[in-house]
Design a protein around this motif. Structure first.
Motif, PDB file in Angstrom:
ATOM      1  N   SER A 176     115.129 -17.416 -70.576  1.00 26.67           N
ATOM      2  CA  SER A 176     113.685 -17.131 -70.548  1.00 26.67           C
ATOM      3  C   SER A 176     112.494 -18.046 -70.723  1.00 26.67           C
ATOM      4  CB  SER A 176     113.237 -15.936 -72.000  1.00 26.67           C
ATOM      5  OG  SER A 176     113.827 -16.494 -73.265  1.00 26.67           O
ATOM      6  N   TYR A 177     113.116 -19.376 -71.609  1.00 27.00           N
ATOM      7  CA  TYR A 177     112.227 -20.831 -71.518  1.00 27.00           C
ATOM      8  C   TYR A 177     112.075 -21.180 -69.827  1.00 27.00           C
ATOM      9  CZ  TYR A 177     113.877 -20.520 -76.190  1.00 27.00           C
ATOM     10  OH  TYR A 177     114.160 -20.115 -77.475  1.00 27.00           O
ATOM     11  N   ASN A 179     112.158 -19.323 -67.237  1.00 27.49           N
ATOM     12  CA  ASN A 179     111.322 -18.553 -66.650  1.00 27.49           C
ATOM     13  C   ASN A 179     109.692 -18.608 -66.983  1.00 27.49           C
ATOM     14  OD1 ASN A 179     113.198 -17.231 -65.079  1.00 27.49           O
ATOM     15  ND2 ASN A 179     113.319 -15.327 -66.584  1.00 27.49           N
ATOM     16  N   VAL A 180     109.564 -18.970 -68.191  1.00 26.79           N
ATOM     17  CA  VAL A 180     108.225 -19.566 -68.475  1.00 26.79           C
ATOM     18  C   VAL A 180     107.749 -20.465 -67.698  1.00 26.79           C
ATOM     19  CG1 VAL A 180     106.649 -20.385 -70.320  1.00 26.79           C
ATOM     20  CG2 VAL A 180     108.414 -18.368 -70.981  1.00 26.79           C
ATOM     21  N   SER A 181     108.586 -21.423 -67.784  1.00 30.31           N
ATOM     22  CA  SER A 181     108.288 -22.864 -66.974  1.00 30.31           C
ATOM     23  C   SER A 181     108.163 -22.460 -65.421  1.00 30.31           C
ATOM     24  CB  SER A 181     109.435 -23.715 -67.065  1.00 30.31           C
ATOM     25  OG  SER A 181     109.182 -24.907 -66.802  1.00 30.31           O
ATOM     26  N   LYS A 182     108.997 -21.647 -64.856  1.00 33.49           N
ATOM     27  CA  LYS A 182     108.790 -21.352 -63.476  1.00 33.49           C
ATOM     28  C   LYS A 182     107.521 -20.347 -63.166  1.00 33.49           C
ATOM     29  CE  LYS A 182     113.358 -20.838 -62.229  1.00 33.49           C
ATOM     30  NZ  LYS A 182     114.384 -19.488 -62.293  1.00 33.49           N
ATOM     31  N   THR A 183     107.262 -19.433 -64.113  1.00 36.12           N
ATOM     32  CA  THR A 183     105.921 -18.745 -63.808  1.00 36.12           C
ATOM     33  C   THR A 183     104.881 -19.581 -63.839  1.00 36.12           C
ATOM     34  OG1 THR A 183     105.861 -18.097 -66.054  1.00 36.12           O
ATOM     35  CG2 THR A 183     106.935 -16.485 -64.290  1.00 36.12           C
ATOM     36  N   LEU A 184     104.730 -20.804 -64.597  1.00 35.44           N
ATOM     37  CA  LEU A 184     103.665 -21.550 -64.894  1.00 35.44           C
ATOM     38  C   LEU A 184     103.774 -22.661 -63.825  1.00 35.44           C
ATOM     39  CD1 LEU A 184     103.812 -22.479 -68.605  1.00 35.44           C
ATOM     40  CD2 LEU A 184     102.042 -20.892 -67.484  1.00 35.44           C
ATOM     41  N   GLY A 185     104.479 -22.626 -63.040  1.00 36.58           N
ATOM     42  CA  GLY A 185     104.758 -23.623 -61.704  1.00 36.58           C
ATOM     43  C   GLY A 185     105.049 -25.038 -62.118  1.00 36.58           C
ATOM     44  N   ALA A 186     105.615 -25.223 -63.589  1.00 41.63           N
ATOM     45  CA  ALA A 186     105.952 -26.555 -63.810  1.00 41.63           C
ATOM     46  C   ALA A 186     106.769 -27.204 -63.015  1.00 41.63           C
ATOM     47  CB  ALA A 186     106.600 -26.642 -65.426  1.00 41.63           C
ATOM     48  N   ARG A 190     108.854 -32.104 -65.418  1.00 36.93           N
ATOM     49  CA  ARG A 190     108.032 -31.733 -66.832  1.00 36.93           C
ATOM     50  C   ARG A 190     109.242 -30.494 -67.360  1.00 36.93           C
ATOM     51  NH1 ARG A 190     103.443 -31.432 -69.047  1.00 36.93           N
ATOM     52  NH2 ARG A 190     102.807 -29.523 -70.186  1.00 36.93           N
ATOM     53  N   ARG A 194     110.148 -31.038 -71.091  1.00 39.09           N
ATOM     54  CA  ARG A 194     109.378 -30.442 -72.167  1.00 39.09           C
ATOM     55  C   ARG A 194     110.105 -29.225 -72.530  1.00 39.09           C
ATOM     56  NH1 ARG A 194     104.124 -31.265 -72.935  1.00 39.09           N
ATOM     57  NH2 ARG A 194     104.511 -29.945 -74.686  1.00 39.09           N
ATOM     58  N   VAL A 195     111.103 -28.612 -71.877  1.00 37.35           N
ATOM     59  CA  VAL A 195     111.611 -27.408 -71.942  1.00 37.35           C
ATOM     60  C   VAL A 195     113.130 -27.468 -71.975  1.00 37.35           C
ATOM     61  CG1 VAL A 195     112.128 -25.061 -70.942  1.00 37.35           C
ATOM     62  CG2 VAL A 195     110.004 -26.201 -70.614  1.00 37.35           C
TER      63      VAL A 195
ATOM     64  N   LEU B  85     110.071 -14.705 -59.644  1.00 36.40           N
ATOM     65  CA  LEU B  85     111.260 -15.037 -60.464  1.00 36.40           C
ATOM     66  C   LEU B  85     112.402 -14.774 -59.669  1.00 36.40           C
ATOM     67  CD1 LEU B  85     110.319 -14.384 -64.007  1.00 36.40           C
ATOM     68  CD2 LEU B  85     110.634 -16.503 -62.875  1.00 36.40           C
ATOM     69  N   PRO B 103     107.186 -18.308 -57.926  1.00 37.50           N
ATOM     70  CA  PRO B 103     106.202 -17.942 -58.954  1.00 37.50           C
ATOM     71  C   PRO B 103     104.885 -18.833 -59.172  1.00 37.50           C
ATOM     72  CG  PRO B 103     108.418 -18.922 -59.881  1.00 37.50           C
ATOM     73  CD  PRO B 103     108.322 -18.942 -58.253  1.00 37.50           C
ATOM     74  N   TRP B 119     110.250 -24.613 -80.545  1.00 40.23           N
ATOM     75  CA  TRP B 119     110.039 -26.302 -81.130  1.00 40.23           C
ATOM     76  C   TRP B 119     108.528 -26.437 -81.085  1.00 40.23           C
ATOM     77  CZ3 TRP B 119     112.645 -24.612 -76.756  1.00 40.23           C
ATOM     78  CH2 TRP B 119     112.256 -25.114 -75.746  1.00 40.23           C
ATOM     79  N   THR B 132     100.204 -27.707 -68.109  1.00 39.86           N
ATOM     80  CA  THR B 132     101.125 -27.418 -66.774  1.00 39.86           C
ATOM     81  C   THR B 132     100.229 -27.049 -65.566  1.00 39.86           C
ATOM     82  OG1 THR B 132     102.913 -26.697 -68.157  1.00 39.86           O
ATOM     83  CG2 THR B 132     103.175 -26.460 -65.824  1.00 39.86           C
TER      84      THR B 132
END
Ligand SMILES: Nc1ncnc2c1ncn2[C@@H]1O[C@H](COP(=O)(O)OP(=O)(O)OP(=O)(O)O)[C@@H](O)[C@H]1O
Ligand SMILES: [Mg+2]
Lengths: 276, 294
Positions: A176-177, A179-186, A190, A194-195, B85, B103, B119, B132
């Motif tokens: 899920s971390y 996925n968050v990063s993916k949905t933000l397009g990181a 990064r 960061r993750v 996703l 995404p 964290w 981001t």
């Protein structure tokens, strides 16, 4: 109602001192220590153990001497235990730091890439179960120097737990971390910095903790065959056939081991964020 | 009030015809089974699993859509495809006429398990999203966006706490603030309140309703709660049971906005719609149970 409650509070206060787990554990510890020392003292005085076994009181006296005179130097075979301790710690610090500098980045790389994991895993699996002391002759042959060989052994010994734990932590970051990063397009970088790395930090630290434990185990064994340090101190006292000092050294090695481990236990707590 | 609402509704319906924002075209998802001789020998072979089949749906701008259906029918699968996703086996997702298969920050996602980075503090989690998506935004402005969104979800004062120090309801507020802070066109929520107790759930539904009235972003929400769907949505998509789940029916929810619990529940159509959804869910869930026994 209120009377009942008040008496409950009073009772719990009265019982608190003896009920407290820590206090009871401390009492039990002191009791068992007393019995142990008494048994040792009596046994040694009555010559129940093997010949040359020192009494508890003599050993404690020696311990007091070494602890109060840690730093003196009358040649390599007669040095304060503080010097020997510092020598051992220095070897561990250098070897362990080198190992960590290799193991953490390599572990991250291997954890991120499935291909790298499959390609390099056979090495780790093969080398992990080999006793670090098996590398000793090789180290002496390559470096022809006891100091470098000691550091080499520590590095080899402490690389694997950090490496495998780091790779495991990185490969198993909660999806899920990600996925968050993916949905933000990181970006990939990064996401890694960061993750993935922060998420794997608890695993990395516990790998570093195991590695530190192993380094401390191995340095003592290795130093018996090298020239200085706590391991050599024990070896030297064995040659002198003076058992109390060996017991003193064992005690000090144990205490330092506990301190090193507790530092990492504290770091683990620092990065756990509610997960234990 | 009610007459203006009626006239508004008719214009809205006209608008909707050519105002499609999200378009799902023939979307299917097949999870490949385990094949090969090794799996056959070990008895682990399985055939392909068709989760959803031929899903077609158009969603207009500024519409709140809920998806409801029996457990395991493929709601999350569908939402993940919209989020980018996961990729559809067949069909395509169009957003403003463009095919999307990745995404992107045009879609903000709220996760059932909150998915907060443990964290990072509350502020840190939102900051990570803002930095981001808007790397070139001046730090001052980033700070303002973060502060506004923390305020919006009512978390002022908890900025510097870590997620494990917050209750479930507060964690999901952070999740919502993080999704909104990147100013997405579309908000995607997969059972956002599924892990919360009834009371907290009610509070957060009211918050979502309030925020939605302010921002009117297109939203797609998966839910298991009929009342939640009726309170929040303009349209409710009801899916059949899986495998090969489809869209069974799309209900229009005519309640005027802004809404609140009591006015919604006293609307003349409320009970009829609720009954219709209950019947649907009961029918599909019974079919699931029957398939399991049979
Ligand atoms: N990666 C996967 N591989 C194989 N099958 C999967 C996979 N992911 C989901 N499925 C199957 O697809 C079906 C739909 O799953 P999905 O999670 O989309 O259901 P859902 O409607 O969200 O369920 P719930 O209401 O319980 O959240 C389920 O039967 C599930 O077992
Ligand atoms: Mg789901």
């Amino acid at each position: 109602m209120t009377v009942v409650r008040e008496s409950l509070i009073k009772n719990s206060k009265k019982e608190k001192l003896l009920d407290n787990e820590n206090i009871r554990a401390l009492l039990l510890f002191l009791l068992s220590l007393g019995i142990f020392l008494l048994f040792w003292e009596m046994g040694a005085k009555l010559k129940l153990f093997s010949k040359g076994m020192p009494t508890a009181s003599l050993t404690i006296k020696e311990l007091w001497y070494w602890v109060t005179h840690p730093f003196y130097k009358n040649g390599p075979n007669d040095m304060g235990i503080g010097w020997n301790l510092l020598i051992s710690l220095r070897r561990v610090a250098i070897g362990y730091t080198l190992a960590s500098l290799i193991a953490v980045p390599l572990g991250i790389l291997v954890g991120i890439s499935k291909v790298a994991f499959k390609a390099f895993n056979p090495y780790f699996q093969l080398l992990k179960p080999v006793s670090p002391l098996a590398w000793l002759p090789l180290g002496l042959y390559i470096f022809r120097d006891s100091e470098l060989t000691g550091i080499f052994i520590i590095t080899i010994a402490s690389i694997w737990p950090t490496l495998t734990n780091t790779a495991f932590g990185v490969a198993n970051v909660d999806s899920s971390y990600l996925n968050v990063s993916k949905t933000l397009g990181a970006s990939r970088w990064r996401t890694i910095f960061r993750v993935i790395i922060p998420a794997a930090l608890p695993n990395i630290i516990s790998g570093l903790r195991i590695s530190m434990g192993i380094s401390w185990l191995v340095i003592v064994a290795a130093e018996m065959l090298l020239g200085t340090g706590l391991g050599y101190f024990i070896w030297n006292e064995w040659n002198n056939l003076y058992i109390p000092n060996i017991l003193v050294a064992i005690f000090i090695i144990g205490i330092v081991g506990i301190i090193l481990d507790q530092i990492f236990a504290y770091l683990e707590k620092l990065v756990s964020f509610g997960k234990s | 009030m009610s007459s203006s609402y009626l006239s508004k509704k008719s214009t809205v319906t006209i608008d909707r015809v050519n105002d499609t924002q999200i378009s799902l075209r023939h979307i299917s998802k097949i999870f490949p089974g385990r094949k090969g001789w090794l799996n056959k020998i070990t008895g682990q072979a399985s055939s392909d699993f068709v989760a959803i089949e031929d899903i077609n749906l158009d969603i207009e701008h500024n519409t709140f859509v809920s998806i409801i259906g029996p457990s395991g029918c493929g709601k999350s699968t569908l939402l993940d495809i919209i989020a980018g996703l996961s990729t559809a086996t067949a069909g395509e997702v169009l957003i403003n006429g463009q095919v999307v298969d990745k995404p992107g920050p045009d879609r903000g996602m709220v996760f059932q398990n909150y998915a907060l980075m443990p964290w990072m503090t509350v502020q840190g989690n939102i900051k990570f999203a803002v930095e981001t998506v808007f790397p070139k935004m001046p730090a001052k402005q980033q700070q303002r966006v973060i502060k506004e969104n923390i305020q919006l979800v009512g978390l002022t004062g908890a900025e510097n706490k870590h997620p494990h120090e917050l209750s479930g309801g507060m964690r999901q507020r952070v999740g919502i603030a993080r999704a909104l802070a990147i100013n997405p066109q579309i908000l995607l929520m997969d059972e956002p309140f599924g892990a919360l107790d009834a009371l907290t759930r009610g509070f957060l539904q009211d918050e979502i309703e309030r925020i939605w009235e302010q921002q009117r972003k297109t939203a797609i929400m998966i839910t298991h709660s009929i009342e939640e769907a009726l309170l929040l949505s303009d349209r409710i998509v009801m899916m059949t049971k899986g495998p090969a789940a489809r869209i069974d029916e799309v209900l229009e929810v005519p309640f005027p906005r802004p809404r609140d619990r009591t006015t919604v529940e006293s609307h003349p159509d409320y009970l009829k719609l609720k009954q219709e959804m209950e019947d649907h869910l009961y029918r599909e869930t019974r079919a699931v149970e029957a398939a399991r026994i049979g």
